[in-house]
Motif scaffolding. Structure first.
Motif, PDB file in Angstrom:
ATOM      1  N   ALA A 248      80.677  78.712  48.414  1.00 27.61           N
ATOM      2  CA  ALA A 248      79.805  77.810  47.644  1.00 27.61           C
ATOM      3  C   ALA A 248      79.071  78.643  46.611  1.00 27.61           C
ATOM      4  N   GLU A 249      78.882  78.016  45.452  1.00 25.88           N
ATOM      5  CA  GLU A 249      78.126  78.689  44.399  1.00 25.88           C
ATOM      6  C   GLU A 249      76.735  78.067  44.386  1.00 25.88           C
ATOM      7  N   TYR A 250      75.710  78.867  44.246  1.00 30.35           N
ATOM      8  CA  TYR A 250      74.368  78.291  44.200  1.00 30.35           C
ATOM      9  C   TYR A 250      73.479  79.053  43.229  1.00 30.35           C
ATOM     10  N   ARG A 251      72.471  78.339  42.720  1.00 31.02           N
ATOM     11  CA  ARG A 251      71.543  78.925  41.766  1.00 31.02           C
ATOM     12  C   ARG A 251      70.281  79.338  42.510  1.00 31.02           C
ATOM     13  N   HIS A 252      69.887  80.591  42.323  1.00 38.64           N
ATOM     14  CA  HIS A 252      68.673  81.087  42.989  1.00 38.64           C
ATOM     15  C   HIS A 252      68.037  82.108  42.059  1.00 38.64           C
ATOM     16  N   GLY A 253      66.755  81.933  41.760  1.00 41.70           N
ATOM     17  CA  GLY A 253      66.065  82.892  40.889  1.00 41.70           C
ATOM     18  C   GLY A 253      66.718  83.024  39.518  1.00 41.70           C
ATOM     19  N   GLY A 254      67.218  81.898  38.981  1.00 42.40           N
ATOM     20  CA  GLY A 254      67.790  81.918  37.630  1.00 42.40           C
ATOM     21  C   GLY A 254      69.184  82.540  37.557  1.00 42.40           C
ATOM     22  N   LYS A 255      69.746  82.895  38.716  1.00 48.37           N
ATOM     23  CA  LYS A 255      71.087  83.502  38.710  1.00 48.37           C
ATOM     24  C   LYS A 255      72.040  82.693  39.573  1.00 48.37           C
TER      25      LYS A 255
END
Ligand SMILES: Cc1cc2nc3c(=O)[nH]c(=O)nc-3n(C[C@H](O)[C@H](O)[C@H](O)COP(=O)(O)OP(=O)(O)OC[C@H]3O[C@@H](n4cnc5c(N)ncnc54)[C@H](O)[C@@H]3O)c2cc1C
Length: 277
Positions: A248-255
Protein backbone atom coordinates in the motif's frame (compact mmCIF):
# COMPACT_ATOMS: atom_id res chain seq x y z
CA UNK A 1 7.17 12.25 -6.04
CA UNK A 2 9.59 9.48 -4.98
CA UNK A 3 8.27 6.68 -2.79
CA UNK A 4 10.25 5.28 0.13
CA UNK A 5 9.77 1.55 0.67
CA UNK A 6 9.61 0.46 4.30
CA UNK A 7 9.83 -2.79 6.20
CA UNK A 8 7.08 -5.33 5.77
CA UNK A 9 4.47 -6.58 8.25
CA UNK A 10 2.30 -9.63 8.62
CA UNK A 11 -0.85 -7.52 8.69
CA UNK A 12 -1.45 -3.88 7.77
CA UNK A 13 -4.80 -2.48 8.92
CA UNK A 14 -6.02 0.60 7.07
CA UNK A 15 -8.21 2.72 9.36
CA UNK A 16 -8.56 2.63 13.15
CA UNK A 17 -12.36 2.72 13.49
CA UNK A 18 -14.42 -0.04 15.08
CA UNK A 19 -13.72 -2.32 12.10
CA UNK A 20 -9.94 -1.92 12.05
CA UNK A 21 -9.84 -1.62 15.85
CA UNK A 22 -11.59 -4.98 16.29
CA UNK A 23 -9.03 -6.69 14.05
CA UNK A 24 -6.11 -5.04 15.90
CA UNK A 25 -7.62 -6.02 19.26
CA UNK A 26 -8.02 -9.64 18.12
CA UNK A 27 -4.44 -9.84 16.81
CA UNK A 28 -2.88 -8.19 19.87
CA UNK A 29 -0.62 -10.55 21.76
CA UNK A 30 -0.34 -12.99 18.86
CA UNK A 31 2.88 -13.56 16.93
CA UNK A 32 1.70 -11.41 14.01
CA UNK A 33 3.46 -8.09 13.41
CA UNK A 34 0.63 -5.61 12.90
CA UNK A 35 0.69 -1.99 11.68
CA UNK A 36 -2.39 0.25 11.78
CA UNK A 37 -2.31 3.14 9.30
CA UNK A 38 -4.70 5.95 10.25
CA UNK A 39 -5.05 9.16 8.28
CA UNK A 40 -6.27 11.18 11.27
CA UNK A 41 -4.74 12.04 14.64
CA UNK A 42 -6.05 11.53 18.18
CA UNK A 43 -9.10 13.67 18.87
CA UNK A 44 -8.08 16.14 21.63
CA UNK A 45 -9.99 16.12 24.93
CA UNK A 46 -10.95 19.78 25.35
CA UNK A 47 -13.82 22.04 26.44
CA UNK A 48 -15.09 22.29 22.83
CA UNK A 49 -15.93 18.55 22.87
CA UNK A 50 -19.20 19.36 24.63
CA UNK A 51 -19.94 22.71 22.97
CA UNK A 52 -22.87 22.59 20.51
CA UNK A 53 -21.51 25.83 18.99
CA UNK A 54 -18.11 24.23 18.30
CA UNK A 55 -19.51 20.87 17.19
CA UNK A 56 -22.47 21.93 15.04
CA UNK A 57 -21.89 25.56 14.05
CA UNK A 58 -18.11 25.63 13.64
CA UNK A 59 -18.01 21.91 12.75
CA UNK A 60 -14.71 21.73 14.55
CA UNK A 61 -14.21 17.99 14.19
CA UNK A 62 -15.61 17.41 10.71
CA UNK A 63 -13.12 16.97 7.88
CA UNK A 64 -12.37 20.04 5.76
CA UNK A 65 -12.01 17.77 2.74
CA UNK A 66 -14.21 18.67 -0.23
CA UNK A 67 -16.10 15.97 -2.14
CA UNK A 68 -18.18 16.31 -5.31
CA UNK A 69 -21.69 14.97 -5.89
CA UNK A 70 -22.97 13.23 -9.04
CA UNK A 71 -23.48 16.62 -10.72
CA UNK A 72 -19.98 17.84 -9.87
CA UNK A 73 -21.14 20.16 -7.08
CA UNK A 74 -18.71 20.47 -4.16
CA UNK A 75 -19.75 19.67 -0.58
CA UNK A 76 -18.09 19.06 2.78
CA UNK A 77 -18.88 15.47 3.79
CA UNK A 78 -19.99 14.41 7.28
CA UNK A 79 -16.73 12.51 7.82
CA UNK A 80 -14.59 12.45 10.96
CA UNK A 81 -10.96 11.35 10.62
CA UNK A 82 -9.56 10.43 14.02
CA UNK A 83 -8.09 7.46 15.87
CA UNK A 84 -11.28 5.54 16.66
CA UNK A 85 -13.01 6.72 13.48
CA UNK A 86 -16.68 7.63 13.67
CA UNK A 87 -17.12 6.04 17.08
CA UNK A 88 -15.44 9.19 18.47
CA UNK A 89 -18.75 10.94 17.72
CA UNK A 90 -21.22 8.05 17.70
CA UNK A 91 -24.19 7.89 20.06
CA UNK A 92 -23.06 4.79 22.04
CA UNK A 93 -26.13 2.78 20.88
CA UNK A 94 -24.91 -0.84 20.71
CA UNK A 95 -27.65 -2.88 19.12
CA UNK A 96 -27.35 -6.46 17.93
CA UNK A 97 -28.81 -7.15 14.52
CA UNK A 98 -32.03 -9.12 14.62
CA UNK A 99 -32.18 -12.66 13.23
CA UNK A 100 -34.18 -11.52 10.23
CA UNK A 101 -31.52 -8.92 9.32
CA UNK A 102 -29.35 -11.81 8.12
CA UNK A 103 -31.99 -13.11 5.70
CA UNK A 104 -32.72 -11.86 2.19
CA UNK A 105 -35.05 -8.87 2.59
CA UNK A 106 -37.56 -7.57 0.03
CA UNK A 107 -37.26 -3.87 -0.75
CA UNK A 108 -39.03 -1.71 -3.30
CA UNK A 109 -36.10 -2.12 -5.74
CA UNK A 110 -35.45 -5.83 -5.21
CA UNK A 111 -34.38 -8.47 -2.75
CA UNK A 112 -31.11 -8.27 -0.81
CA UNK A 113 -28.82 -11.29 -0.71
CA UNK A 114 -28.87 -13.28 2.55
CA UNK A 115 -25.68 -13.17 4.62
CA UNK A 116 -23.38 -16.22 4.43
CA UNK A 117 -23.60 -16.39 8.26
CA UNK A 118 -26.59 -16.34 10.57
CA UNK A 119 -27.28 -14.58 13.84
CA UNK A 120 -26.52 -17.78 15.77
CA UNK A 121 -23.00 -17.84 14.28
CA UNK A 122 -22.32 -14.34 15.51
CA UNK A 123 -24.09 -14.54 18.89
CA UNK A 124 -20.93 -15.42 20.91
CA UNK A 125 -19.12 -12.51 19.24
CA UNK A 126 -21.91 -10.09 20.10
CA UNK A 127 -21.61 -11.25 23.71
CA UNK A 128 -17.86 -10.70 23.62
CA UNK A 129 -18.23 -7.23 22.04
CA UNK A 130 -20.75 -6.21 24.71
CA UNK A 131 -18.24 -7.21 27.40
CA UNK A 132 -15.38 -5.32 25.75
CA UNK A 133 -17.49 -2.20 25.29
CA UNK A 134 -19.20 -2.40 28.69
CA UNK A 135 -22.75 -2.21 27.36
CA UNK A 136 -25.64 -1.23 29.63
CA UNK A 137 -29.04 -2.69 28.78
CA UNK A 138 -32.03 -4.75 29.81
CA UNK A 139 -33.14 -7.89 28.01
CA UNK A 140 -36.76 -8.92 27.78
CA UNK A 141 -38.58 -5.67 27.00
CA UNK A 142 -38.01 -5.53 23.25
CA UNK A 143 -40.17 -8.12 21.47
CA UNK A 144 -37.88 -8.07 18.40
CA UNK A 145 -34.65 -8.82 20.27
CA UNK A 146 -32.79 -11.99 19.33
CA UNK A 147 -31.83 -14.73 21.83
CA UNK A 148 -28.74 -14.04 23.95
CA UNK A 149 -26.38 -16.38 25.78
CA UNK A 150 -25.35 -13.82 28.41
CA UNK A 151 -27.02 -10.90 30.18
CA UNK A 152 -25.87 -7.34 29.47
CA UNK A 153 -22.67 -6.60 31.43
CA UNK A 154 -24.31 -3.58 33.13
CA UNK A 155 -27.87 -2.58 34.13
CA UNK A 156 -29.75 -0.21 31.82
CA UNK A 157 -29.07 3.54 31.96
CA UNK A 158 -31.96 4.99 34.01
CA UNK A 159 -34.27 7.22 31.99
CA UNK A 160 -34.42 10.97 32.52
CA UNK A 161 -37.66 11.82 34.42
CA UNK A 162 -39.45 13.13 31.31
CA UNK A 163 -38.51 10.00 29.34
CA UNK A 164 -39.55 7.76 32.25
CA UNK A 165 -43.01 9.36 32.14
CA UNK A 166 -43.34 8.76 28.40
CA UNK A 167 -42.05 5.18 28.90
CA UNK A 168 -44.77 4.43 31.47
CA UNK A 169 -47.51 5.96 29.33
CA UNK A 170 -46.44 3.96 26.28
CA UNK A 171 -46.45 0.77 28.32
CA UNK A 172 -49.93 1.57 29.62
CA UNK A 173 -51.05 1.82 25.97
CA UNK A 174 -49.75 -1.72 25.31
CA UNK A 175 -46.63 -0.55 23.44
CA UNK A 176 -43.15 -1.98 24.02
CA UNK A 177 -40.64 0.78 24.80
CA UNK A 178 -37.25 -0.51 25.96
CA UNK A 179 -33.92 0.80 27.23
CA UNK A 180 -31.40 1.52 24.50
CA UNK A 181 -28.29 -0.67 24.88
CA UNK A 182 -25.56 1.89 25.53
CA UNK A 183 -21.75 1.56 25.65
CA UNK A 184 -20.94 4.18 28.24
CA UNK A 185 -19.08 4.11 31.55
CA UNK A 186 -22.02 5.05 33.80
CA UNK A 187 -21.36 2.60 36.63
CA UNK A 188 -19.27 2.48 39.80
CA UNK A 189 -15.64 3.11 38.86
CA UNK A 190 -16.67 4.59 35.50
CA UNK A 191 -15.95 8.13 34.32
CA UNK A 192 -19.35 9.16 32.88
CA UNK A 193 -20.76 12.32 34.47
CA UNK A 194 -24.04 12.13 32.55
CA UNK A 195 -23.27 15.41 30.79
CA UNK A 196 -26.25 14.95 28.48
CA UNK A 197 -24.20 14.80 25.27
CA UNK A 198 -23.11 11.61 23.51
CA UNK A 199 -24.54 11.48 20.02
CA UNK A 200 -22.37 13.58 17.67
CA UNK A 201 -20.18 14.91 20.52
CA UNK A 202 -16.73 13.56 21.39
CA UNK A 203 -16.41 12.50 25.05
CA UNK A 204 -14.29 14.86 27.13
CA UNK A 205 -13.90 12.35 29.96
CA UNK A 206 -13.32 9.21 27.90
CA UNK A 207 -16.54 7.59 29.14
CA UNK A 208 -17.81 6.48 25.75
CA UNK A 209 -17.03 2.93 24.82
CA UNK A 210 -15.41 3.89 21.54
CA UNK A 211 -12.91 2.17 19.26
CA UNK A 212 -9.98 4.23 20.55
CA UNK A 213 -10.51 3.52 24.26
CA UNK A 214 -11.85 -0.05 24.03
CA UNK A 215 -9.92 -1.51 21.10
CA UNK A 216 -6.97 0.52 19.82
CA UNK A 217 -5.42 1.58 23.14
CA UNK A 218 -5.66 -1.93 24.67
CA UNK A 219 -4.20 -3.39 21.46
CA UNK A 220 -1.27 -0.96 21.65
CA UNK A 221 -0.36 -2.38 25.05
CA UNK A 222 1.06 -5.31 23.11
CA UNK A 223 4.47 -5.04 21.45
CA UNK A 224 3.27 -6.67 18.22
CA UNK A 225 0.82 -3.84 17.36
CA UNK A 226 1.86 -0.35 16.18
CA UNK A 227 -0.24 2.65 15.19
CA UNK A 228 0.91 5.29 12.75
CA UNK A 229 -1.33 8.38 12.57
CA UNK A 230 -1.31 11.09 9.91
CA UNK A 231 -0.92 8.33 7.32
CA UNK A 232 -3.43 8.40 4.48
CA UNK A 233 -3.39 5.35 2.24
CA UNK A 234 -3.65 6.54 -1.36
CA UNK A 235 -3.20 3.35 -3.38
CA UNK A 236 -3.34 -0.43 -3.01
CA UNK A 237 -0.79 -2.28 -5.09
CA UNK A 238 -1.59 -5.76 -6.48
CA UNK A 239 0.77 -8.59 -7.42
CA UNK A 240 1.62 -9.30 -11.08
CA UNK A 241 -1.53 -11.36 -11.60
CA UNK A 242 -3.66 -8.60 -10.09
CA UNK A 243 -5.16 -11.11 -7.64
CA UNK A 244 -3.65 -10.12 -4.35
CA UNK A 245 -2.77 -6.85 -2.61
CA UNK A 246 0.90 -6.97 -1.67
CA UNK A 247 1.64 -3.33 -0.80
CA UNK A 248 0.00 0.00 0.00
CA UNK A 249 1.15 3.50 -0.74
CA UNK A 250 0.44 6.17 1.85
CA UNK A 251 1.13 9.84 2.45
CA UNK A 252 2.84 10.75 5.72
CA UNK A 253 4.66 13.98 6.56
CA UNK A 254 4.30 15.30 3.00
CA UNK A 255 6.02 12.24 1.52
CA UNK A 256 4.82 9.06 -0.16
CA UNK A 257 5.76 5.75 1.46
CA UNK A 258 5.16 2.14 0.52
CA UNK A 259 4.54 -0.64 3.01
CA UNK A 260 4.35 -4.35 2.24
CA UNK A 261 2.40 -7.02 4.13
CA UNK A 262 1.19 -10.59 3.82
CA UNK A 263 -2.35 -9.41 4.54
CA UNK A 264 -4.11 -6.05 4.21
CA UNK A 265 -7.30 -5.24 6.10
CA UNK A 266 -9.19 -2.42 4.41
CA UNK A 267 -11.33 -0.84 7.13
CA UNK A 268 -11.31 2.81 6.11
CA UNK A 269 -15.10 3.24 6.42
CA UNK A 270 -17.81 2.48 3.87
CA UNK A 271 -17.01 5.30 1.45
CA UNK A 272 -13.23 5.61 1.77
CA UNK A 273 -12.76 1.83 1.51
CA UNK A 274 -14.81 1.80 -1.69
CA UNK A 275 -12.93 4.83 -3.03
CA UNK A 276 -9.57 3.11 -2.41
CA UNK A 277 -10.70 -0.06 -4.17
C1 LIG B 1 -22.95 11.27 14.66
C2 LIG B 1 -22.93 9.76 14.51
C3 LIG B 1 -23.63 8.97 15.43
C4 LIG B 1 -23.62 7.57 15.29
N1 LIG B 1 -24.24 6.82 16.26
C5 LIG B 1 -24.16 5.46 16.21
C6 LIG B 1 -24.67 4.68 17.28
O1 LIG B 1 -25.16 5.20 18.28
N2 LIG B 1 -24.58 3.33 17.18
C7 LIG B 1 -23.98 2.70 16.10
O2 LIG B 1 -23.91 1.47 16.07
N3 LIG B 1 -23.47 3.44 15.07
C8 LIG B 1 -23.53 4.79 15.13
N4 LIG B 1 -22.96 5.54 14.13
C9 LIG B 1 -22.32 4.83 13.02
C10 LIG B 1 -20.96 4.27 13.44
O3 LIG B 1 -20.23 5.27 14.10
C11 LIG B 1 -20.21 3.77 12.20
O4 LIG B 1 -21.02 2.84 11.50
C12 LIG B 1 -18.91 3.06 12.55
O5 LIG B 1 -18.14 3.87 13.41
C13 LIG B 1 -18.14 2.72 11.28
O6 LIG B 1 -16.93 2.07 11.66
P1 LIG B 1 -15.84 1.69 10.57
O7 LIG B 1 -14.66 1.15 11.31
O8 LIG B 1 -16.46 0.86 9.53
O9 LIG B 1 -15.45 3.06 9.83
P2 LIG B 1 -14.95 4.46 10.39
O10 LIG B 1 -15.40 4.73 11.75
O11 LIG B 1 -15.27 5.45 9.31
O12 LIG B 1 -13.36 4.25 10.47
C14 LIG B 1 -12.55 4.34 9.34
C15 LIG B 1 -11.21 4.91 9.76
O13 LIG B 1 -10.37 4.91 8.62
C16 LIG B 1 -9.69 6.16 8.53
N5 LIG B 1 -9.41 6.34 7.10
C17 LIG B 1 -10.28 6.69 6.11
N6 LIG B 1 -9.66 6.71 4.94
C18 LIG B 1 -8.37 6.36 5.16
C19 LIG B 1 -7.22 6.20 4.32
N7 LIG B 1 -7.30 6.39 2.99
N8 LIG B 1 -6.05 5.84 4.90
C20 LIG B 1 -5.95 5.64 6.25
N9 LIG B 1 -7.00 5.79 7.08
C21 LIG B 1 -8.20 6.12 6.54
C22 LIG B 1 -10.65 7.18 9.11
O14 LIG B 1 -9.99 8.33 9.57
C23 LIG B 1 -11.28 6.36 10.25
O15 LIG B 1 -10.56 6.48 11.44
C24 LIG B 1 -22.93 6.94 14.22
C25 LIG B 1 -22.24 7.75 13.29
C26 LIG B 1 -22.22 9.13 13.44
C27 LIG B 1 -21.43 9.97 12.45
Amino acid sequence: MSVSVEKSYDVVIIGSGIGGGAVAFSLAGTGARVLILERGERLPREAENWSPEAVFVEQRYRTREIWYDGKGRPFRPGQFYFVGGHTKVYGTAMFRFRERDFEGIDHADGRTVAWPVRYADLEPWYASAERIFGVHGKAGDDPTEPPRSTPYPHPPIPHEPIVAKAFDRMRALGLHPFHMPAAVDLHPGGTCVRCGTCDAFPCQVGAKGDAETRLIDPALQHANVALQTGSEVTRLIADEKGKRIVAAEYRHGGKLHEVRARLFVLSAGAINSAALL
